[in-house]
Scaffold this active site. Sequence first.
Site, PDB file in Angstrom:
ATOM      1  N   HIS A  17       0.844  -1.196   0.000  1.00 33.72           N
ATOM      2  CA  HIS A  17       0.000   0.000   0.000  1.00 33.72           C
ATOM      3  C   HIS A  17       0.880   1.247   0.000  1.00 33.72           C
ATOM      4  O   HIS A  17       2.017   1.234   0.492  1.00 33.72           O
ATOM      5  CB  HIS A  17      -0.902   0.016   1.235  1.00 33.72           C
ATOM      6  CG  HIS A  17      -2.012  -0.982   1.166  1.00 33.72           C
ATOM      7  ND1 HIS A  17      -3.109  -0.943   2.001  1.00 33.72           N
ATOM      8  CD2 HIS A  17      -2.190  -2.058   0.360  1.00 33.72           C
ATOM      9  CE1 HIS A  17      -3.933  -1.953   1.714  1.00 33.72           C
ATOM     10  NE2 HIS A  17      -3.392  -2.641   0.723  1.00 33.72           N
ATOM     11  N   GLU A  29       0.868   4.102   1.670  1.00 35.47           N
ATOM     12  CA  GLU A  29       1.337   4.631   2.954  1.00 35.47           C
ATOM     13  C   GLU A  29       2.446   3.749   3.532  1.00 35.47           C
ATOM     14  O   GLU A  29       3.452   4.240   4.027  1.00 35.47           O
ATOM     15  CB  GLU A  29       0.185   4.703   3.969  1.00 35.47           C
ATOM     16  CG  GLU A  29      -0.999   5.523   3.515  1.00 35.47           C
ATOM     17  CD  GLU A  29      -2.083   4.683   2.855  1.00 35.47           C
ATOM     18  OE1 GLU A  29      -1.774   3.850   1.964  1.00 35.47           O
ATOM     19  OE2 GLU A  29      -3.254   4.854   3.236  1.00 35.47           O
TER      20      GLU A  29
HETATM   21 ZN   LIG Z   1      -3.322   0.474   3.448  1.00 36.84          ZN
END
Ligand SMILES: [Zn+2]
Length: 153
Positions: free
Chosen positions: A53, A55
């Site tokens: 992901h 982040e």
């Molecule tokens: Zn995430």
Amino acid sequence: MSHEEYMKLAIELAYDNTKNKNGKPFGAVIVKDGEIVAKGVNDVLKTHDPTAHAELLAIRQACRTLGTPDLSDCELYASGEPCPMCLSAIYWANLKHVYFSYTAQEEEEIGLGTKYVYQEIALPIEQRDIKLIKLDKYPNEKNPFALWEEKNK
Ligand SMILES: [Zn+2]
């Protein structure tokens, strides 16, 4: 740069990532003292890694760049509201401020929501869909917890 400019960059990363079909429409930027120290995009489709992901990848890059697992003096700009995994990583990294634009509800509306996982986490362990089963410790002399305590006195 302003909050708006950092967020514009995170959203542009998300847009380009989607256009390039590398991953889902998410981007993230980490800033320290007004300098961008890391950028991340959702690389799940390209890398076949469900944890890739935006982040999380930005946090990993920022930690490598700064040589510390502590990002308490940094700010994270995420194009979308973080999922539970990324939120956990945000806690582990000690980030104090996270800015996001697209809400969990908007993510839900395009089939990329994480409401289910948030609901699961809130349940008692025995009521979750994924079974976490405690086993007895392997009977040997090696106790990692005792070793940790001994080495960190
Ligand atoms: Zn995430």
